[in-house]
Design a protein around this motif. Sequence first.
Motif, PDB file in Angstrom:
ATOM      1  N   ARG A   1      55.262 -55.283 -12.819  1.00  0.00           N
ATOM      2  CA  ARG A   1      55.849 -53.946 -12.917  1.00  0.00           C
ATOM      3  C   ARG A   1      56.696 -53.812 -14.185  1.00  0.00           C
ATOM      4  O   ARG A   1      56.744 -52.743 -14.800  1.00  0.00           O
ATOM      5  CB  ARG A   1      56.679 -53.635 -11.669  1.00  0.00           C
TER       6      ARG A   1
ATOM      7  N   CYS B   1      54.416 -53.022 -16.944  1.00  0.00           N
ATOM      8  CA  CYS B   1      54.055 -51.596 -16.902  1.00  0.00           C
ATOM      9  C   CYS B   1      55.142 -50.739 -17.551  1.00  0.00           C
ATOM     10  O   CYS B   1      54.840 -49.802 -18.295  1.00  0.00           O
ATOM     11  CB  CYS B   1      53.831 -51.141 -15.465  1.00  0.00           C
TER      12      CYS B   1
ATOM     13  N   PHE C   1      49.370 -46.687 -16.500  1.00  0.00           N
ATOM     14  CA  PHE C   1      50.374 -47.732 -16.276  1.00  0.00           C
ATOM     15  C   PHE C   1      51.299 -47.385 -15.115  1.00  0.00           C
ATOM     16  O   PHE C   1      51.741 -48.263 -14.373  1.00  0.00           O
ATOM     17  CB  PHE C   1      51.176 -47.972 -17.564  1.00  0.00           C
TER      18      PHE C   1
ATOM     19  N   ALA D   1      51.578 -49.679 -11.582  1.00  0.00           N
ATOM     20  CA  ALA D   1      52.853 -50.128 -11.019  1.00  0.00           C
ATOM     21  C   ALA D   1      53.040 -49.608  -9.599  1.00  0.00           C
ATOM     22  O   ALA D   1      53.523 -50.332  -8.722  1.00  0.00           O
ATOM     23  CB  ALA D   1      54.005 -49.665 -11.899  1.00  0.00           C
TER      24      ALA D   1
END
Length: 298
Positions: free
Chosen positions: A46, A49, A73, A77
Motif C-alpha cells: 500500500r 501505491c 493504483f 491499494a
Amino acid sequence: MMSFQFTQRSGIEKQVRSIARGQISRALEASYEPRGNLDDLVHQLRRRCKKLRGLVRLIEPRFKNAKRENRAFRDAAAGLAGRRDAAVMVETFSQILEIDLNRKGRPQISATQAKDILHSLQQAVGGPPDAVEATLLLRSFIEIFEAAKSRAGTWEISGKGFDQIGDGLEATYRRMQTGLAVVERDASAEAIHAWRKDTKYHWHHVSLFVAAAPDTLTARRHNLDRLGEWLGDHHNLAVLDATLADYPDIEAVRRVIAERQATLAADAIGLGRQLLAEKPNMLRERFERYWTLLPKKD
C-alpha cells in the motif's frame, strides 16, 4: 532501476518512467512469492501505491493519462485494505488506552470495557491467512500492477524542462494551503482527512527532490512526515469513533477520542502554518533552483 528520487536535472520523462517501473517491479517481486507476515507485506504494498500516486500527482498537469493511472493504483491499494484497516483499529484503540491510563487522575475508560472492545476489534482482524487466502488477496493487486508496469514504460509528459514537474509541485502545495485554511475554520474529520491527502502528496514530492538539496529538504520531509502522521492518527480516531458508535455506554471512550483529536488538530495546524508559510509560486521557484544543483547526467 531508480530509487524514489530524481538524480539528475535532465531527462525528466525518462526518470519518471524509471521511478514508476522500479516501484511497480519491487511490489510485484514481493507479491509473487510472499514471505513472512502478510499484514506487513500488505502495508508495504500500500505504501508503494501511495508513492506511485504521489508521482502521478506530480506530473498530472502534463500527463494526459494521470486519472487512469491514479485510479489503477488507488484500486490496487483498496483491494488490500480490509486486513490492514482492521489491524489499524486495534493499534489505534490500544494507543487511546495508553493515553487514558497515563492521564492525570483516574482513567475514564474502565478496564472491563477496554478488554471487551479490544477483544472485539481483534476478532475483526482474524487469524493469519493460509496460502490460498494470501494468493486470492494478492491476485487482483498483481493483475493491476502487471498492466501498470507495461504502461509505465510509455508514459509521456508534455512540455520541457522543469515545467514538466513544476506545475504539479505547485498545484499540490497550493491545495495543501487551501486544506489548511479549511481546517483552521473547521477542524472536522472530513476536512483533516482531505488536508492529509495533499500533505502526503507534497511529502512524496519533497522525497523525489531530496537529492537536489539534502541538507534542506531532509528536514522538510521529516516535518511533513510528522504532520502526516498526526493527521493520519486523527483520521484513524475518526474511523474508530464510527466503528464503536453502536457499542453500549461508549461515552467515555468517545470523550478520550475527542480530546486526543483536538490535541492532534492543534499541533497539526501549528506545524502546517510553518510548512505552508511560503507562497506557491515562491516555493516552485525555490525548488527549481534546487533542481539546478543536480548533475546534468549520472
